[in-house]
Design a protein around this motif. Structure first.
Motif, mmCIF file in Angstrom:
data_model
loop_
_atom_site.group_PDB
_atom_site.id
_atom_site.type_symbol
_atom_site.label_atom_id
_atom_site.label_comp_id
_atom_site.label_asym_id
_atom_site.label_seq_id
_atom_site.Cartn_x
_atom_site.Cartn_y
_atom_site.Cartn_z
ATOM 1 N N GLU A 12 0.842 -1.200 0.000
ATOM 2 C CA GLU A 12 0.000 0.000 0.000
ATOM 3 C C GLU A 12 0.875 1.247 0.000
ATOM 4 N N LYS A 13 0.526 2.199 -0.831
ATOM 5 C CA LYS A 13 1.248 3.454 -1.055
ATOM 6 C C LYS A 13 2.526 3.248 -1.862
ATOM 7 N N VAL B 26 -0.441 2.460 -5.310
ATOM 8 C CA VAL B 26 -1.400 1.485 -4.775
ATOM 9 C C VAL B 26 -2.149 2.127 -3.611
ATOM 10 N N SER B 27 -3.463 2.200 -3.733
ATOM 11 C CA SER B 27 -4.262 2.831 -2.681
ATOM 12 C C SER B 27 -4.863 1.828 -1.711
ATOM 13 N N ALA B 28 -4.947 0.559 -2.119
ATOM 14 C CA ALA B 28 -5.492 -0.470 -1.226
ATOM 15 C C ALA B 28 -5.075 -1.841 -1.730
ATOM 16 N N LEU B 29 -5.015 -2.786 -0.801
ATOM 17 C CA LEU B 29 -4.690 -4.178 -1.112
ATOM 18 C C LEU B 29 -5.702 -5.071 -0.415
ATOM 19 N N PHE C 229 -5.415 -5.406 -5.915
ATOM 20 C CA PHE C 229 -4.983 -4.083 -5.468
ATOM 21 C C PHE C 229 -5.875 -3.050 -6.129
#
Length: 206
Positions: free
Chosen positions: A134-135, A147-150, A160
């Motif tokens: 993430e990030k 990447v904003s979320a997993l 992702f």
């Protein structure tokens, strides 16, 4: 080397299938302004070598290995593709270090629109999941994204999410992505180097 900042949306105008490769003709007036034989141009995140340049278009041969590992095998005349020339040593690194060596493909699971951005969820191959945080950075069809979320789903497996601003939606082919769209993925090369160094160190200490 590339930065993942797409310069223009090109169009495949022709595809010729060869015994162990495919030759694509791609129209891209911007990326061909200074392109010459042997130059590198990323097409949907795949580093290709220019064979010929003529009237705002270029041809490139894609070997069987690249076709197998990427979504280029599914493309034909009329398809739009993200184009980026190799980074110049005196330019700003607007995205992150992108090699143009696709690690695998993923498929779009969901597209959720909001007023100011669009969230795209992409299935992540299990072999690549350990390199994505993430990030962190990931390249999707040649576009450098954060990447904003997993997550992990019982049916979808690893996934992702990336949040796309209007500029990205309008200037890249991700604006037309729908559930089921296959995209090329390149993970951060630094993550792979760290894993390799760690593995070697553990082996030396065993």
């Amino acid at each position: 080397m590339f930065t993942g900042i797409v310069e223009e949306l090109g169009v495949i105008t022709a595809r010729e299938d060869l015994p162990d490769a495919a030759r694509f003709t791609v129209r891209g007036p911007t990326v061909t302004t200074d392109a010459r034989h042997g130059d590198s141009i990323a097409v949907n995140g795949v580093c290709l070598t220019v064979v010929t340049v003529s009237e705002g278009a270029f041809t490139a041969d894609v070997m069987a290995e690249s076709l197998r590992r990427s979504s280029l095998d599914k493309l034909g005349a009329g398809d739009r593709v993200n184009l980026e020339r190799a980074a110049a040593v005196n330019s700003r690194l607007g995205g992150h270090i992108v090699q143009g060596h696709v690690d695998g493909t993923g498929s779009v699971l969901a597209v959720t629109e909001s007023e100011h951005w669009t969230v795209v969820r992409v299935a992540l191959p299990v072999a690549l999941a350990r390199y994505v945080v993430e990030k962190g950075s990931i390249t999707v069809d040649g576009v450098s994204l954060t990447v904003s979320a997993l997550g992990f789903g019982a049916e979808s497996g690893h996934w992702f999410e990336v949040s796309l601003i209007p500029t990205t939606l309008s200037l890249t082919n991700l604006g037309g992505a729908t559930p089921g769209t296959v995209v090329n993925l390149e993970v951060d090369i630094i993550a792979k180097y760290v894993e390799r160094l760690t593995t070697l160190r553990e082996a030396d200490n065993a």
